[in-house]
Design an enzyme around this catalytic site. Structure first.
Site, PDB file in Angstrom:
ATOM      1  N   ASP A   1      -8.144  -1.097   9.491  1.00 32.63           N
ATOM      2  CA  ASP A   1      -8.504  -0.111  10.088  1.00 32.63           C
ATOM      3  C   ASP A   1      -8.986  -0.505  11.177  1.00 32.63           C
ATOM      4  O   ASP A   1      -9.789  -1.866  11.533  1.00 32.63           O
ATOM      5  CB  ASP A   1     -10.095  -0.077   9.056  1.00 32.63           C
ATOM      6  CG  ASP A   1      -9.997   0.658   8.045  1.00 32.63           C
ATOM      7  OD1 ASP A   1      -8.403   1.731   8.016  1.00 32.63           O
ATOM      8  OD2 ASP A   1     -10.710   0.579   7.119  1.00 32.63           O
TER       9      ASP A   1
ATOM     10  N   ARG B   1       1.076  -1.446  -0.168  1.00 26.98           N
ATOM     11  CA  ARG B   1       0.261   0.073   0.047  1.00 26.98           C
ATOM     12  C   ARG B   1       0.433   1.040   0.180  1.00 26.98           C
ATOM     13  O   ARG B   1       1.679   1.042   0.561  1.00 26.98           O
ATOM     14  CB  ARG B   1      -1.057  -0.203   1.203  1.00 26.98           C
ATOM     15  CG  ARG B   1      -1.861   1.108   1.257  1.00 26.98           C
ATOM     16  CD  ARG B   1      -2.722   0.775   2.100  1.00 26.98           C
ATOM     17  NE  ARG B   1      -3.486   2.378   1.856  1.00 26.98           N
ATOM     18  CZ  ARG B   1      -5.050   2.113   2.763  1.00 26.98           C
ATOM     19  NH1 ARG B   1      -5.354   1.359   3.770  1.00 26.98           N
ATOM     20  NH2 ARG B   1      -5.923   3.482   2.982  1.00 26.98           N
TER      21      ARG B   1
END
Length: 141
Positions: A98, A83
């Site tokens: 998250d 990422r």
């Protein structure tokens, strides 16, 4: 140890392999113990540009890391799994970790909001979270 719930998703590349790699990396972190994982579901992307569907799940973990330390650990894992920083909101991601809930704490910092500010709007969070912990109560709502 604090009980936390983490949303895990991927919609780029080998989605299942990325999720598996993220879970292995979390389990290998000394201050984290992965307790259980919900069933993986496939969902359409919410918001952002047109993009492939996501694979999503929720993890229950115990950790001795404080919320900001945990966030830093999550971001390091995301970076290791490909990422990259992006200015595009809600764009495609090879991996997305998250922090949804950290015990019953409520935090609003520039880089971290707990509980996750949109978790109650997302089926891909609520369904797996309910599988793991039907007793969990949102600390604000």
């Amino acid at each position: 140890m604090s009980r936390v719930f983490l949303g895990v998703g991927s919609n780029e590349g080998e989605r299942l392999e990325r999720i598996s790699s993220a879970i292995r990396a979390l389990a290998a972190t000394p201050q984290i113990r992965v307790v259980q994982m919900a069933m993986i579901i496939e969902t359409e992307a919410v918001g952002g540009p047109p993009q492939p569907a996501y694979l999503n799940t929720v993890l229950e973990m115990d950790t001795s890391l404080e919320p900001m330390e945990l966030l830093n650990a999550l971001q390091r894992i995301e970076q290791r799994l490909g990422r990259l920083p992006s200015t595009q909101r809600w764009g495609p991601r090879p991996i997305d970790l998250d922090l949804l809930l950290y015990e019953d704490r409520v935090m609003q910092l520039p880089t971290l909001c707990v509980p996750h500010p949109r978790m109650q709007e997302r089926r891909f969070v609520l369904e797996p979270l309910t599988q793991l912990a039907p007793d969990v109560v949102h600390p604000v709502l």
